[in-house]
Design an enzyme around this catalytic site. Structure first.
Site: not given
Ligand SMILES: *Cc1c(COP(=O)(O)O)cnc(C)c1O
Length: 385
Positions: A54, A107, A180, A205
């Site tokens: 961890r 998101y 983000d 993604k």
């Molecule tokens: C999918 C997504 C998240 C969240 O991420 P997870 O891996 O699903 O927890 C945050 N910001 C954006 C822009 C996303 O597309």
């Protein structure tokens, strides 16, 4: 990484940063370390700081080194999901009573984390259209948030925020500016280079890129904040597992070529949609008609693989989303395969009826790397359905 590595181009860093060959065997691909614990040379005699899975894992370190190099940050932390990364950042920065000023078009899960998990612990939330500098200025004048949080391009309406401009406003007010960067990825846009304090990723993604691993990351410059985040990564423990880290690293090696193809295919789809009689509006920052086009052209090297489209009605949008064949109806985005999503009832269902709600006419396309003619034919047929 050596000093000469840092001077290399993005595509070289994507392949090589953190990916030194294994010194014991010469294996070109760094081994996948599953071990949860590490032998000590006498009590407390750790090798390279590794003690327990961890607190540290060499496969995770390799990914974190790669991520830091790609975003141009001093520190990177990888987590079990994008939301776990966001949670660690928010807890590292916020105290009860602090406020987050959030982009109106983020998101859905980010909004949910703040509104339904952190708000009951005393964190306050305000929402503003970050692509409108006057609205941001007014919101900052009213009350100083601890964090200004933006997505650009935003999800799913592809709004563009001038990162350098937002950073100037946010820093003047004394707030931390968080970007983000999931949609653009560092292949197209590097927010730290415009002065942002922290970059957030859902590596699920584009960075992973193959829809086979969930993960998240934070990249930043500041040593003090990095220490607090590192502590939470260890003390809360939402770390990426070794296989997840390894798959993400492998995906990142092809990020540059994938983003090029995603962007080319998306541009072709957006241009086709813009001229179509059944289409009310196309949201793609690469289009000259997009209100954020000039800013996007300044701060992004390409315009990315997401195209959203408004049809004539909510019913038409639902029908379209259920009629494509190559574009599979599914949540998520950023994989090599094309996906179609109906935000109002899928990814953004949790923000229905809030300030962050998505118009019912909107469908979001995650344009994959397939042959563009096949994608165009699929969209055309679904529009006629
Ligand atoms: C999918 C997504 C998240 C969240 O991420 P997870 O891996 O699903 O927890 C945050 N910001 C954006 C822009 C996303 O597309």
């Amino acid at each position: 990484m050596t000093a000469s590595d840092a001077a290399r181009g993005f595509a070289s860093l994507a392949v090589h940063a953190g990916q030194d060959f294994d010194p014991t065997t010469g294996a070109v691909i760094p081994p996948l370390h599953f071990s949860t614990t590490y032998a000590q040379d006498g009590i407390g005699g750790l090798r390279n700081g590794y003690e327990y899975g961890r607190s540290g894992n060499p496969t995770r370190t390799a990914l974190q080194t790669q991520l830091a190099a790609l975003e141009g940050g001093a520190h990177a932390f990888s987590f079990a999901s994008g939301l776990a990364a966001e949670d660690a950042l928010l807890r590292a920065v916020l105290q009860p009573g602090d406020e987050v000023l959030l982009g109106s078009d983020v998101y859905g899960g980010t909004h949910r984390l703040l509104a339904r998990v952190l708000a009951p612990w005393g964190v306050r939330l305000r929402v503003v259209d970050m692509s409108d500098p006057d609205a941001v200025r007014a919101a900052l004048a009213e009350r100083t948030p601890r964090i200004v949080w933006v997505e650009t391009p935003s999800n799913p309406l592809l709004r563009i925020t001038d990162i350098a401009g937002l950073v100037a406003l946010g820093h003047e007010a004394g707030a931390l500016v968080v970007v983000d960067n999931t949609f653009a990825t560092p292949a197209l846009q590097q927010p730290l280079s415009f002065g942002a304090d922290v970059v957030v990723h859902s590596t699920t993604k584009y960075l992973g890129g193959h829809s086979d691993v969930v993960g998240g990351a934070l990249v930043l410059e500041d040593d003090g904040l990095a220490e607090r985040i590192g502590f939470l990564q260890f003390a809360v423990g939402a770390v990426s597992g070794p296989l997840d880290a390894w798959l993400t690293t492998r995906g990142i090696k092809t990020l540059d070529v994938r983003m090029q193809r995603h962007s080319e295919n998306a541009a072709a789809i957006a241009a086709f949609l813009e001229g179509h009689e059944r289409v009310a509006k196309v949201y793609y920052p690469g289009l000259q008609t997009h209100p954020g086009h000039d800013i996007a052209a300044r701060q992004m090297s390409r315009f990315g693989g997401i195209v959203s489209v408004a049809l004539e009605s909510g019913e038409a949008a639902r029908r379209f989303a259920e009629s494509t064949q190559l574009f599979q109806l599914a949540e998520s985005l950023g994989g090599v395969e094309s996906l179609v999503n109906y935000p109002d009832a899928m990814t953004h269902a949790s923000v229905r009826g809030t300030e962050a709600a998505v118009p019912v006419e909107v469908v979001r396309l995650s344009v994959g790397i397939e042959a563009v003619d096949d994608l165009l034919a699929d969209v055309e047929r679904a529009l006629r359905a």
